[in-house]
Design an enzyme around this catalytic site. Structure first.
Site, PDB file in Angstrom:
ATOM      1  N   SER A  31     -15.267  24.236  12.080  1.00 27.57           N
ATOM      2  CA  SER A  31     -15.148  22.791  12.304  1.00 27.57           C
ATOM      3  C   SER A  31     -16.501  22.172  12.633  1.00 27.57           C
ATOM      4  CB  SER A  31     -14.156  22.521  13.442  1.00 27.57           C
ATOM      5  OG  SER A  31     -14.523  23.240  14.599  1.00 27.57           O
ATOM      6  N   ASN A 118      -9.901  25.922  24.647  1.00 26.81           N
ATOM      7  CA  ASN A 118      -8.747  25.020  24.555  1.00 26.81           C
ATOM      8  C   ASN A 118      -8.858  23.836  25.518  1.00 26.81           C
ATOM      9  OD1 ASN A 118      -7.901  26.859  22.723  1.00 26.81           O
ATOM     10  ND2 ASN A 118      -6.274  27.752  23.994  1.00 26.81           N
ATOM     11  N   THR A 163       4.457 -21.278   5.140  1.00 22.48           N
ATOM     12  CA  THR A 163       5.459 -20.217   5.308  1.00 22.48           C
ATOM     13  C   THR A 163       5.844 -19.835   3.884  1.00 22.48           C
ATOM     14  OG1 THR A 163       7.340 -21.734   5.328  1.00 22.48           O
ATOM     15  CG2 THR A 163       6.348 -21.219   7.475  1.00 22.48           C
ATOM     16  N   HIS A 164       6.114 -18.566   3.666  1.00 22.51           N
ATOM     17  CA  HIS A 164       6.364 -18.044   2.303  1.00 22.51           C
ATOM     18  C   HIS A 164       5.185 -18.350   1.369  1.00 22.51           C
ATOM     19  CE1 HIS A 164      10.699 -17.782   3.496  1.00 22.51           C
ATOM     20  NE2 HIS A 164      10.376 -18.879   4.160  1.00 22.51           N
ATOM     21  N   SER A 285     -20.433 -10.434 -10.807  1.00 27.59           N
ATOM     22  CA  SER A 285     -19.820  -9.569 -11.805  1.00 27.59           C
ATOM     23  C   SER A 285     -20.850  -9.265 -12.876  1.00 27.59           C
ATOM     24  CB  SER A 285     -18.613 -10.281 -12.419  1.00 27.59           C
ATOM     25  OG  SER A 285     -18.346  -9.766 -13.706  1.00 27.59           O
ATOM     26  N   LYS A 291     -18.708 -15.399 -11.360  1.00 26.89           N
ATOM     27  CA  LYS A 291     -17.929 -14.778 -10.285  1.00 26.89           C
ATOM     28  C   LYS A 291     -18.703 -14.627  -8.979  1.00 26.89           C
ATOM     29  CE  LYS A 291     -14.274 -12.935 -10.439  1.00 26.89           C
ATOM     30  NZ  LYS A 291     -13.714 -11.802 -11.173  1.00 26.89           N
ATOM     31  N   ASN A 293     -17.422 -12.428  -5.919  1.00 24.23           N
ATOM     32  CA  ASN A 293     -16.296 -11.603  -5.466  1.00 24.23           C
ATOM     33  C   ASN A 293     -16.392 -11.321  -3.968  1.00 24.23           C
ATOM     34  OD1 ASN A 293     -15.260 -11.452  -8.069  1.00 24.23           O
ATOM     35  ND2 ASN A 293     -16.617  -9.727  -8.568  1.00 24.23           N
ATOM     36  N   GLU A 298     -12.309  -7.774   0.815  1.00 26.20           N
ATOM     37  CA  GLU A 298     -11.368  -6.872   0.138  1.00 26.20           C
ATOM     38  C   GLU A 298     -11.415  -5.484   0.756  1.00 26.20           C
ATOM     39  OE1 GLU A 298     -11.424  -7.533  -4.429  1.00 26.20           O
ATOM     40  OE2 GLU A 298     -13.297  -8.352  -3.657  1.00 26.20           O
ATOM     41  N   TYR A 325      -1.628  25.541  22.557  1.00 26.90           N
ATOM     42  CA  TYR A 325      -2.604  25.261  21.497  1.00 26.90           C
ATOM     43  C   TYR A 325      -2.305  26.027  20.216  1.00 26.90           C
ATOM     44  CZ  TYR A 325      -6.995  24.971  18.925  1.00 26.90           C
ATOM     45  OH  TYR A 325      -7.926  24.758  17.948  1.00 26.90           O
ATOM     46  N   GLN A 330      -7.058  21.487  15.423  1.00 28.65           N
ATOM     47  CA  GLN A 330      -8.437  21.204  15.022  1.00 28.65           C
ATOM     48  C   GLN A 330      -8.481  20.073  13.986  1.00 28.65           C
ATOM     49  OE1 GLN A 330     -11.473  24.399  14.769  1.00 28.65           O
ATOM     50  NE2 GLN A 330     -11.274  24.142  12.564  1.00 28.65           N
ATOM     51  N   LYS A 333      -9.563  15.878  14.592  1.00 29.16           N
ATOM     52  CA  LYS A 333     -10.832  15.184  14.801  1.00 29.16           C
ATOM     53  C   LYS A 333     -11.342  14.368  13.619  1.00 29.16           C
ATOM     54  CE  LYS A 333     -12.203  19.051  16.930  1.00 29.16           C
ATOM     55  NZ  LYS A 333     -10.900  19.365  17.542  1.00 29.16           N
TER      56      LYS A 333
HETATM   57  N1  ARG Z   1     -12.636  24.145  17.250  1.00 28.94           N
HETATM   58  C1  ARG Z   1     -11.404  24.264  17.978  1.00 28.94           C
HETATM   59  C2  ARG Z   1     -10.613  22.949  17.849  1.00 28.94           C
HETATM   60  O1  ARG Z   1     -11.180  21.985  17.561  1.00 28.94           O
HETATM   61  C3  ARG Z   1     -11.667  24.538  19.403  1.00 28.94           C
HETATM   62  C4  ARG Z   1     -10.552  25.232  20.119  1.00 28.94           C
HETATM   63  C5  ARG Z   1     -10.399  26.624  19.617  1.00 28.94           C
HETATM   64  N2  ARG Z   1      -9.452  27.339  20.365  1.00 28.94           N
HETATM   65  C6  ARG Z   1      -8.958  28.530  19.983  1.00 28.94           C
HETATM   66  N3  ARG Z   1      -8.059  29.075  20.722  1.00 28.94           N
HETATM   67  N4  ARG Z   1      -9.341  29.079  18.854  1.00 28.94           N
HETATM   68  O2  ARG Z   1      -9.410  22.918  18.042  1.00 28.94           O
END
Ligand code: ARG
Length: 496
Positions: A31, A118, A163-164, A285, A291, A293, A298, A325, A330, A333
């Site tokens: 990660s 964790n 409205t509408h 354009s 144009k 735009n 958008e 966990y 993971q 994120k």
């Molecule tokens: N990179 C992991 C995550 O974002 C960190 C936690 C990893 N924990 C484990 N028990 N392997 O979730």
């Protein structure tokens, strides 16, 4: 650098792994490509943890000093772009820990006492999301300021209210813009709620069960600026509802921005012609020379899809997970980072677009009367002045609209005879309510579009949303009784 270098996660875990990770395992597992964005939070968390460990006598003072100095040096390496992130070390936590041990040796190996990745990642991520909320609050406030300023400049400029998407009743542009100020105010309060709920520290939950070491969770929570430690160690490492709270608030906010953007797209067409967007936010354009735009608008409209998608994605990731966990988490994120980047960009772009937008108030005023938008005023006049029941007055006004349509004229162009023929109570005095300025000026009910009311609403919005130092708790608007209309019917006539 010491001789004891660690270059793979497997070496960190020690003994029981005989083989290296398959290259595909490394690709699916690592990660670091995205969670490097947690580096500053990870270092803060580790500093707090190390200081607490030393205070509790779990590590020695010399180790604490070495760890702190090492982490400070690593922070500089990362900030200056000198740090080498290694995918074989999986994530930001192992990357920093391995580098720390490289730099300070043995002491680095003591840092992970009484914690786990964790609780570490849960802490880092909460810190990150909390900062993201503070950024977004500032941006929302900035956009509110632009909208309030523009509303003030157009407090008595009439436009059609829809409205509408059919012309309904005249409103003022100021009133229309303030509608978004209210929406964004609720967005700020949603983020503030989320922030208050996530203000608890997972650190010290360790892998899931807590730890046998005499740690002080209150101290680490306090040092990291959290209100308190989380109450349950299993919950602390396994829920990501704080990320869902952020994504839910972000999704609603993105939808508000998308609706505003949609109006800018629509209003900037030659057919509407209500607004001219700043050239710097439009494009031409390659084939049609005429144009202009509204690309930025958008994209604000379109990017709401990503933010909503990230909310649905994380809900889906979490819904089948047993406690505590699992590595699935993971996946929390990347989506959130992208949602935050997207929302922040959209907020900034929307504010800049609105700041440079030029409203064509003459065109809006002309459009405000198209489509018999004062028919309700005619009906209301019959009720108020002639005591006609509203349902009956509604029927008379509808007949007046039909007559005017047949003649291809406005309501105010019907002759005295035509009016009387429609209903004997329709004397020529009714004309005075058929103009769009009279119409908006008469809407003096609390929260209504009369310029006198909009002026009050602007002052209240400045107090509620801009004057307060720290912005984001839910601020209810003024009560109707506390804000009597200052002007009456027609009081804003001629003030433009
Ligand atoms: N990179 C992991 C995550 O974002 C960190 C936690 C990893 N924990 C484990 N028990 N392997 O979730």
């Amino acid at each position: 650098m010491t001789s004891e270098t660690t270059r793979s996660a497997r070496e960190l875990w020690g003994g029981h792994f005989a083989t290296d990770a398959a290259p595909l395992m490394e690709r699916i597992n690592a990660s670091i490509g995205f969670d490097k964005r947690l580096w500053a939070q990870d270092i803060r968390g580790s500093m707090a943890h190390a200081r607490m460990l030393a205070r509790q006598g779990i590590i020695g003072e010399a180790d604490r000093e070495a760890i702190t100095a090492g982490l400070e040096a690593i922070a500089r390496e990362i900030a200056e772009g000198r740090f080498v992130f290694a995918p074989e070390l999986e994530d930001i936590h192992l990357n920093i820990e391995a580098r720390l041990t490289e730099r300070v040796g043995e002491a680095g190996r003591r840092l992970h006492t009484a914690r786990s990745r964790n609780d570490q990642v849960a802490t880092d991520f909460r810190l990150w999301v909390r900062e993201a909320i503070d950024r977004v609050d500032g941006l929302l406030r900035g956009l509110q300021r632009v909208l309030i300023d523009r509303a003030e400049a157009h407090v008595a400029d009439v436009m059609p209210g829809f409205t509408h998407l059919q012309a309904a009743q005249p409103v003022t542009l100021g009133h229309h813009l303030l509608a978004y100020v209210e929406m964004l105010g609720r967005d700020r309060s949603r983020f503030a709620d989320a922030r208050a709920r996530m203000d608890e520290c997972p650190l010290g939950a360790a892998a899931l069960a807590g730890t046998s070491f005499p740690i002080d969770r209150e101290a680490t929570a306090r040092e990291l600026g959290f209100a308190r430690p989380m109450a349950n160690s299993i919950d602390a490492v396994s829920d990501r509802d704080f990320a869902l709270d952020y994504l839910a608030a972000a999704s609603i906010c993105a939808v508000h921005l998308a609706r505003l953007a949609e109006e800018l797209v629509l209003w900037s067409t030659p057919q509407f012609g209500f607004v001219r967007l700043p050239e710097a936010f439009t494009s031409g354009s390659s084939i049609m020379p005429q144009k202009r735009n509204p690309d930025a608008a958008e994209l604000v409209r379109g990017k709401s899809g990503r933010v909503i998608g990230h909310l649905v994605s994380l809900l889906t990731v979490l819904k089948g997970l047993p406690l505590a966990y699992s590595k699935d988490m993971q996946e929390d994120k990347e989506g959130l980072f992208d949602a935050a980047d997207t929302l922040e960009l959209c907020l900034a772009a929307t504010a800049a677009m609105l700041e440079g937008a030029r409203f064509d108030t003459a065109r809006m005023r002309a459009a405000a009367g198209i489509g018999y938008t004062t028919a309700t005023d005619l009906a209301d006049w019959l009720v108020r002045v002639k005591g006609v029941p509203f349902r009956e007055a509604h029927g008379i006004a509808a007949r007046a609209v039909r007559r005017a349509e047949e003649r291809g004229c406005g309501l105010e162009d019907l002759t005295d005879e035509e009016l009387l023929a429609l209903d004997p109570r329709l004397d020529p005095a009714v004309r005075e309510v058929l103009g769009v300025d009279r119409s908006v000026a008469s809407r003096t009910s609390f929260g209504g579009t009369a310029p006198s009311r909009v002026r009050e609403a602007i002052a209240a919005a400045r107090r509620r949303f801009l004057d307060r130092a720290e912005g984001c708790r839910f601020e209810p608007g003024p009560r109707a009784e506390e804000a009597p209309a200052s002007g009456g019917e027609g009081s804003d006539e001629g003030k433009r």
